[in-house]
Scaffold this motif. Structure first.
Motif, short mmCIF file in Angstrom:
data_model
loop_
_atom_site.label_atom_id
_atom_site.label_comp_id
_atom_site.label_asym_id
_atom_site.label_seq_id
_atom_site.Cartn_x
_atom_site.Cartn_y
_atom_site.Cartn_z
N ALA A 1 47.93 43.14 42.07
CA ALA A 1 47.38 44.37 42.10
C ALA A 1 46.34 44.44 41.35
CB ALA A 1 48.40 45.40 41.82
N ASP A 2 46.16 43.79 40.14
CA ASP A 2 45.06 44.01 39.16
C ASP A 2 43.92 43.42 39.75
OD1 ASP A 2 46.60 45.25 37.18
OD2 ASP A 2 47.19 43.14 36.16
N GLU A 3 43.96 42.31 40.73
CA GLU A 3 42.68 41.77 41.17
C GLU A 3 42.19 42.65 42.08
OE1 GLU A 3 43.09 37.64 42.69
OE2 GLU A 3 44.75 37.22 41.13
N LEU A 4 42.98 43.63 42.70
CA LEU A 4 42.37 44.53 43.80
C LEU A 4 41.59 45.70 43.32
CD1 LEU A 4 45.58 45.16 45.87
CD2 LEU A 4 43.42 43.85 46.59
N LEU A 5 41.55 45.65 41.81
CA LEU A 5 40.87 46.54 41.06
C LEU A 5 39.36 46.07 40.54
CD1 LEU A 5 43.38 48.16 38.83
CD2 LEU A 5 42.53 49.31 40.79
N ASP A 6 39.09 44.76 40.78
CA ASP A 6 37.90 44.24 40.64
C ASP A 6 36.71 44.75 41.52
OD1 ASP A 6 35.86 42.40 39.80
OD2 ASP A 6 36.62 40.64 40.85
N PRO A 7 35.87 45.27 40.85
CA PRO A 7 34.72 45.78 41.66
C PRO A 7 33.85 44.78 42.36
CG PRO A 7 34.34 46.24 39.41
CD PRO A 7 35.60 45.36 39.41
N ALA A 8 33.71 43.49 42.01
CA ALA A 8 33.32 42.63 42.92
C ALA A 8 33.94 41.98 44.13
CB ALA A 8 32.75 41.50 41.84
N LEU A 9 35.21 42.44 44.19
CA LEU A 9 36.26 41.74 45.36
C LEU A 9 35.49 42.03 46.48
CD1 LEU A 9 38.81 40.50 46.02
CD2 LEU A 9 39.67 43.09 46.06
N HIS A 10 35.01 43.34 46.77
CA HIS A 10 34.41 43.47 48.16
C HIS A 10 33.46 42.47 48.48
CE1 HIS A 10 36.26 47.32 46.40
NE2 HIS A 10 36.59 47.46 47.61
N PHE A 11 32.61 42.29 47.68
CA PHE A 11 31.49 41.35 47.86
C PHE A 11 31.86 39.98 48.03
CE2 PHE A 11 29.54 44.74 45.29
CZ PHE A 11 28.64 45.22 46.43
N GLY A 12 32.87 39.54 47.44
CA GLY A 12 33.52 38.02 47.56
C GLY A 12 34.38 38.04 48.94
N LEU A 13 34.92 39.06 49.18
CA LEU A 13 35.59 38.99 50.63
C LEU A 13 34.66 38.98 51.79
CD1 LEU A 13 38.50 41.52 50.08
CD2 LEU A 13 38.61 39.03 50.43
N ALA A 14 33.51 39.46 51.27
CA ALA A 14 32.39 39.53 52.57
C ALA A 14 31.85 38.45 52.73
CB ALA A 14 31.37 40.72 52.36
N VAL A 15 31.73 37.70 51.71
CA VAL A 15 30.94 36.31 51.68
C VAL A 15 32.14 35.49 52.24
CG1 VAL A 15 30.32 34.52 50.23
CG2 VAL A 15 29.46 36.72 49.89
N GLU A 16 33.15 35.43 52.16
CA GLU A 16 34.07 34.50 52.56
C GLU A 16 34.50 34.84 53.79
OE1 GLU A 16 35.60 31.91 51.09
OE2 GLU A 16 34.22 32.37 49.49
N VAL A 17 34.58 36.10 54.41
CA VAL A 17 34.82 36.20 55.81
C VAL A 17 33.65 35.81 56.71
CG1 VAL A 17 34.97 38.29 57.48
CG2 VAL A 17 36.36 38.19 55.34
N HIS A 18 32.45 35.96 55.99
CA HIS A 18 31.22 35.67 56.76
C HIS A 18 31.07 33.96 56.91
CE1 HIS A 18 26.99 34.44 57.43
NE2 HIS A 18 26.92 35.55 58.18
N ARG A 19 31.52 33.26 55.56
CA ARG A 19 31.28 32.07 55.61
C ARG A 19 32.44 31.40 56.76
NH1 ARG A 19 30.96 30.71 49.20
NH2 ARG A 19 28.91 31.18 49.13
N ALA A 20 33.54 31.79 56.68
CA ALA A 20 34.70 31.36 57.58
C ALA A 20 34.43 31.73 59.02
CB ALA A 20 36.21 31.93 57.09
#
Length: 100
Positions: free
Chosen positions: A52-71
């Motif tokens: 749950a603490d990782e979900l509060l990271d403000p950069a999580l959204h950008f990292g998820l977007a990059v990973e989804v795009h790469r995959a």
């Protein structure tokens, strides 16, 4: 033709009295867009961290977007090409239908 090109594929066919063609072009576009949404949601759910603490990271959204795009870059390319083909085909069909 402008309805199909500027608003949504299939509206030009609807305006020229071809509801079957309108359903084909519009339904195809909606199906491809829905496929993208489903793929992005599934990939995002798969990549979300358990902590749950990782979900509060403000950069999580950008990292998820990059990973989804790469995959899924090949999938996104083919869907984009399909949508563009439907859009161009819809405009050409509406223009040719209106000229007859």
């Amino acid at each position: 033709m402008l309805l199909s090109g500027l608003v949504f594929p299939g509206l030009g066919q609807l305006a020229t009295g071809h509801p079957g063609r309108a359903l084909g072009f519009g339904g195809g576009s909606v199906a491809l867009l829905a496929a993208v949404v489903v793929r992005v949601v599934r990939e995002t759910q798969r990549l979300l961290p358990e902590d749950a603490d990782e979900l509060l990271d403000p950069a999580l959204h950008f990292g998820l977007a990059v990973e989804v795009h790469r995959a899924n870059s090949a999938f996104f390319l083919w869907v984009t090409l399909g949508i563009v083909a439907l859009w161009i085909g819809s405009m050409a069909d509406a223009w040719l239908s209106d000229r007859r």
